[in-house]
Write a protein that holds these residues in place. Structure first.
Motif, mmCIF file in Angstrom:
data_model
loop_
_atom_site.group_PDB
_atom_site.id
_atom_site.type_symbol
_atom_site.label_atom_id
_atom_site.label_comp_id
_atom_site.label_asym_id
_atom_site.label_seq_id
_atom_site.Cartn_x
_atom_site.Cartn_y
_atom_site.Cartn_z
ATOM 1 N N ILE A 8 0.800 -1.144 -0.030
ATOM 2 C CA ILE A 8 -0.004 -0.016 -0.060
ATOM 3 C C ILE A 8 0.850 1.157 -0.130
ATOM 4 C CG2 ILE A 8 -1.885 1.204 1.430
ATOM 5 C CD1 ILE A 8 -3.035 -1.499 2.108
ATOM 6 N N ASP A 9 1.980 1.045 0.499
ATOM 7 C CA ASP A 9 2.832 2.208 0.725
ATOM 8 C C ASP A 9 3.493 2.618 -0.703
ATOM 9 O OD1 ASP A 9 2.944 3.362 3.217
ATOM 10 O OD2 ASP A 9 4.528 2.057 3.812
ATOM 11 N N ARG A 10 3.837 1.355 -1.258
ATOM 12 C CA ARG A 10 4.148 1.533 -2.700
ATOM 13 C C ARG A 10 3.250 2.036 -3.763
ATOM 14 N NH1 ARG A 10 5.907 -4.133 -4.463
ATOM 15 N NH2 ARG A 10 5.796 -3.081 -6.591
ATOM 16 N N TRP A 11 2.002 1.691 -3.498
ATOM 17 C CA TRP A 11 0.869 2.114 -4.173
ATOM 18 C C TRP A 11 0.769 3.655 -4.185
ATOM 19 C CZ3 TRP A 11 -4.866 0.058 -2.856
ATOM 20 C CH2 TRP A 11 -5.542 0.401 -4.127
ATOM 21 N N ALA A 12 0.735 4.198 -2.996
ATOM 22 C CA ALA A 12 0.660 5.523 -2.590
ATOM 23 C C ALA A 12 1.747 6.254 -3.310
ATOM 24 C CB ALA A 12 0.616 5.902 -0.944
ATOM 25 N N LEU A 13 3.056 5.759 -3.101
ATOM 26 C CA LEU A 13 4.123 6.487 -3.952
ATOM 27 C C LEU A 13 4.199 6.636 -5.311
ATOM 28 C CD1 LEU A 13 6.662 7.756 -3.188
ATOM 29 C CD2 LEU A 13 7.980 5.502 -3.489
ATOM 30 N N VAL A 69 1.816 9.459 -6.153
ATOM 31 C CA VAL A 69 2.412 10.667 -6.064
ATOM 32 C C VAL A 69 3.403 10.957 -7.251
ATOM 33 C CG1 VAL A 69 4.014 11.905 -4.545
ATOM 34 C CG2 VAL A 69 2.176 10.682 -3.594
ATOM 35 N N THR A 70 4.130 9.879 -7.474
ATOM 36 C CA THR A 70 5.273 10.059 -8.477
ATOM 37 C C THR A 70 4.974 9.824 -9.811
ATOM 38 O OG1 THR A 70 6.230 7.704 -8.350
ATOM 39 C CG2 THR A 70 7.132 9.230 -6.881
ATOM 40 N N GLY A 71 3.714 9.076 -10.013
ATOM 41 C CA GLY A 71 3.396 8.835 -11.366
ATOM 42 C C GLY A 71 4.161 7.621 -12.255
ATOM 43 N N GLU A 72 5.067 7.079 -11.435
ATOM 44 C CA GLU A 72 5.967 6.097 -11.792
ATOM 45 C C GLU A 72 5.493 4.896 -11.144
ATOM 46 O OE1 GLU A 72 10.038 7.274 -11.469
ATOM 47 O OE2 GLU A 72 9.798 8.900 -12.392
ATOM 48 N N SER A 73 4.909 3.962 -11.811
ATOM 49 C CA SER A 73 4.170 2.807 -11.312
ATOM 50 C C SER A 73 5.203 1.406 -11.308
ATOM 51 C CB SER A 73 2.625 2.485 -11.679
ATOM 52 O OG SER A 73 2.326 1.354 -11.049
#
Length: 102
Positions: free
Chosen positions: A75-80, A83-87
């Protein structure tokens, strides 16, 4: 890229029962941990600011999902990624992690 191995039953369960509370948790992290305003979070997610407010107050996405350490990190990676637009994460990754408990 993660291979999609969900069955229709798992995807339906995910969308109905697991995704809303996990999305609410992700929205809380966007605003509280990542420092986005509710308006910025709404814009990045393609929802209204009112929807973000409802996720934060748990009026939307209410439900109990046991969050394992692995799901917490995801979930932290998902939120990041929002934010960054880099999935480097996709919904199937979240689904597979959440469904490990079921």
């Amino acid at each position: 890229m993660t291979k999609h191995t969900c069955t229709l039953m798992h995807c339906d369960t995910m969308v109905r029962n697991l995704l809303p509370p996990m999305r609410a948790e992700m929205v809380v992290r966007l605003v509280q941990k990542q420092g986005l305003s509710q308006s910025d979070a709404a814009r990045k997610l393609g929802v209204t600011r009112a929807a973000v407010s409802q996720y934060i107050s748990r009026k939307r996405g209410a439900g109990e999902v046991a969050i394992s350490t692995e799901l917490d990190l995801l979930i932290d990676r998902w939120a990041l990624a929002v934010v960054t637009g880099e999935s480097d994460i996709n919904l199937c990754d979240v689904c597979q992690c959440a469904l490990k408990k079921f």
